[in-house]
Design an enzyme around this catalytic site. Sequence first.
Site, PDB file in Angstrom:
ATOM      1  N   ARG A 142      31.931 -34.361  11.743  1.00 10.26           N
ATOM      2  CA  ARG A 142      32.736 -33.238  12.224  1.00 10.26           C
ATOM      3  C   ARG A 142      31.989 -32.441  13.290  1.00 10.26           C
ATOM      4  O   ARG A 142      32.527 -31.502  13.860  1.00 10.26           O
ATOM      5  CB  ARG A 142      33.086 -32.303  11.061  1.00 10.26           C
ATOM      6  CG  ARG A 142      34.087 -32.920  10.112  1.00 10.26           C
ATOM      7  CD  ARG A 142      34.642 -31.882   9.159  1.00 10.26           C
ATOM      8  NE  ARG A 142      35.637 -32.464   8.283  1.00 10.26           N
ATOM      9  CZ  ARG A 142      35.782 -32.158   6.999  1.00 10.26           C
ATOM     10  NH1 ARG A 142      34.993 -31.267   6.449  1.00 10.26           N
ATOM     11  NH2 ARG A 142      36.712 -32.738   6.280  1.00 10.26           N
ATOM     12  N   GLU A 185      35.262 -43.320  10.871  1.00  7.57           N
ATOM     13  CA  GLU A 185      36.617 -43.606  10.389  1.00  7.57           C
ATOM     14  C   GLU A 185      36.743 -45.002   9.794  1.00  7.57           C
ATOM     15  O   GLU A 185      37.421 -45.196   8.791  1.00  7.57           O
ATOM     16  CB  GLU A 185      37.638 -43.421  11.515  1.00  7.57           C
ATOM     17  CG  GLU A 185      37.842 -41.970  11.920  1.00  7.57           C
ATOM     18  CD  GLU A 185      38.299 -41.090  10.763  1.00  7.57           C
ATOM     19  OE1 GLU A 185      38.903 -41.612   9.810  1.00  7.57           O
ATOM     20  OE2 GLU A 185      38.058 -39.870  10.820  1.00  7.57           O
ATOM     21  N   GLN A 231      39.615 -46.539   2.969  1.00  6.54           N
ATOM     22  CA  GLN A 231      39.646 -46.897   1.549  1.00  6.54           C
ATOM     23  C   GLN A 231      38.304 -46.636   0.867  1.00  6.54           C
ATOM     24  O   GLN A 231      37.922 -47.350  -0.059  1.00  6.54           O
ATOM     25  CB  GLN A 231      40.034 -48.367   1.394  1.00  6.54           C
ATOM     26  CG  GLN A 231      41.443 -48.651   1.837  1.00  6.54           C
ATOM     27  CD  GLN A 231      42.461 -48.030   0.911  1.00  6.54           C
ATOM     28  OE1 GLN A 231      42.691 -48.520  -0.184  1.00  6.54           O
ATOM     29  NE2 GLN A 231      43.061 -46.939   1.333  1.00  6.54           N
ATOM     30  N   TYR A 242      46.587 -44.969  11.427  1.00  4.11           N
ATOM     31  CA  TYR A 242      45.779 -43.860  10.935  1.00  4.11           C
ATOM     32  C   TYR A 242      44.550 -43.638  11.805  1.00  4.11           C
ATOM     33  O   TYR A 242      44.275 -42.517  12.273  1.00  4.11           O
ATOM     34  CB  TYR A 242      45.328 -44.061   9.477  1.00  4.11           C
ATOM     35  CG  TYR A 242      44.194 -43.132   9.176  1.00  4.11           C
ATOM     36  CD1 TYR A 242      44.437 -41.779   8.966  1.00  4.11           C
ATOM     37  CD2 TYR A 242      42.864 -43.570   9.251  1.00  4.11           C
ATOM     38  CE1 TYR A 242      43.395 -40.885   8.798  1.00  4.11           C
ATOM     39  CE2 TYR A 242      41.821 -42.685   9.081  1.00  4.11           C
ATOM     40  CZ  TYR A 242      42.097 -41.346   8.856  1.00  4.11           C
ATOM     41  OH  TYR A 242      41.068 -40.465   8.719  1.00  4.11           O
ATOM     42  N   ASP A 256      47.020 -40.473   6.031  1.00  6.60           N
ATOM     43  CA  ASP A 256      46.205 -41.280   5.117  1.00  6.60           C
ATOM     44  C   ASP A 256      46.646 -40.989   3.685  1.00  6.60           C
ATOM     45  O   ASP A 256      47.650 -40.310   3.463  1.00  6.60           O
ATOM     46  CB  ASP A 256      44.715 -40.970   5.319  1.00  6.60           C
ATOM     47  CG  ASP A 256      44.362 -39.600   4.756  1.00  6.60           C
ATOM     48  OD1 ASP A 256      45.265 -38.747   4.668  1.00  6.60           O
ATOM     49  OD2 ASP A 256      43.194 -39.393   4.398  1.00  6.60           O
ATOM     50  N   CYS A 304      44.461 -30.716  -3.504  1.00 12.40           N
ATOM     51  CA  CYS A 304      45.669 -31.406  -3.972  1.00 12.40           C
ATOM     52  C   CYS A 304      45.283 -32.828  -4.360  1.00 12.40           C
ATOM     53  O   CYS A 304      45.762 -33.814  -3.800  1.00 12.40           O
ATOM     54  CB  CYS A 304      46.740 -31.397  -2.875  1.00 12.40           C
ATOM     55  SG  CYS A 304      48.392 -31.871  -3.429  1.00 12.40           S
ATOM     56  N   CYS A 350      46.483 -22.558  -5.850  1.00 14.54           N
ATOM     57  CA  CYS A 350      46.892 -23.220  -4.616  1.00 14.54           C
ATOM     58  C   CYS A 350      47.577 -22.236  -3.661  1.00 14.54           C
ATOM     59  O   CYS A 350      48.513 -21.536  -4.053  1.00 14.54           O
ATOM     60  CB  CYS A 350      47.846 -24.366  -4.932  1.00 14.54           C
ATOM     61  SG  CYS A 350      48.398 -25.229  -3.444  1.00 14.54           S
ATOM     62  N   CYS A 355      55.799 -25.203  -2.931  1.00 16.75           N
ATOM     63  CA  CYS A 355      55.554 -26.601  -3.300  1.00 16.75           C
ATOM     64  C   CYS A 355      56.675 -27.136  -4.181  1.00 16.75           C
ATOM     65  O   CYS A 355      56.861 -26.686  -5.321  1.00 16.75           O
ATOM     66  CB  CYS A 355      54.209 -26.740  -4.024  1.00 16.75           C
ATOM     67  SG  CYS A 355      53.839 -28.443  -4.510  1.00 16.75           S
TER      68      CYS A 355
END
Length: 348
Positions: free
Chosen positions: A21, A33, A38, A116, A134, A188, A198, A204
């Site tokens: 980042r 990435e 996965q 993605y 994703d 989440c 949250c 939500c």
Amino acid sequence: MSFQSEIVKWYFVNKRDLPWRETTDPYVIWLSEIILQQTRVEQGLPYFLKFLENFPDVKAFANASEERVLKLWQGLGYYSRGRNMLYTAKYVVDHFEGNFPTAYQDLLKLKGIGGYTAAAISSFSSNEKQAVVDGNVYRVLARYFGIEEAINSPKGQKQFAQLAQELIQDQEPAIYNQAIMEFGALHCKPKSPLCNQCPVQPGCYAYQHQKVEQLPLKLKKVKIRKRWFNYFVGINDDEILAKQRQPGDVWQQLYDFPLIESEQEVTIDDVALLAKVHELFGKNVELTVLESKKHVLTHQTIYVQFFAIDNYIVNFNQHTEIKSVKLTTFKQLPHPKIIGDFIEKHID
DNA sequence: AAGACGGGGCA
DNA sequence: TGCCCAGTCTT
């Protein structure tokens, strides 16, 4: 405040400090990435650092051998990612003069980069307005907006992609993309999401309708195949019998041992097994059981047995896939995890 | 549209 | 155990 604003606000307070980042270098972002496909952040992080150290730029990567890339990749799984990276690194050097592309449409053409990853690299490196979708984003959107379409059906994927793209319109792409993924990963969560604290709980759908546990919806799980791998470890002086795995099966291009696969568990006195063993290693071969292990993969469970062999003879002309290599050389080759573990434990 | 492709963490 | 993870490619 809008859903997006709440998510971004949450992000600035709760985000992790992650090395990828800190950069807008598309090569570095690409590295991170692909590794994170996965793969959990904690599992991928050491690999990211290792790869960046070994290959500081795309040219360094392009000059690597496949063996070196796979060796560095050892233990991370989904090894085609590593092979595709090498292919793409060479491609970028040859067709983009070593300048890693940042445009979504250019990225999409590269091997190993799908929707993605193209969205991630283009938004993070050049702030292109492409929404990432994703596993985290699927979950957050399915719950908040109450989308009951399966995330792995073509219809569902289209619906999620469209919604995600609408949501990013008035946002800073890089920050918003990071924010919604981080929110999914830390808050989440798939299990035990933190609904009671949250920031978007009032809006939500899943929370209001007690459907948090049911969303997102995912279609059918695949049947898990059972296999039995009987490995034969032959060491003579300072050489060992090695085999490179071929395309069309798990662990392709990685190195293991001579292998006889069986339809069920076999013992050392199994007639059918012994026949094959004699054909491979000669009539005088002696067998000793070394170790048995269960190796669980996503799509198959492999029951692995290791046998030591002595007094063996191999016809290398007939069995060209088997080679005798120096032990020191063998250890430097890329291996499946279970083989790497075995080597560490049993071979000095 | 469905399967293949690794390995690890969590409830 | 079963599910999921900063998914993509092949059939």
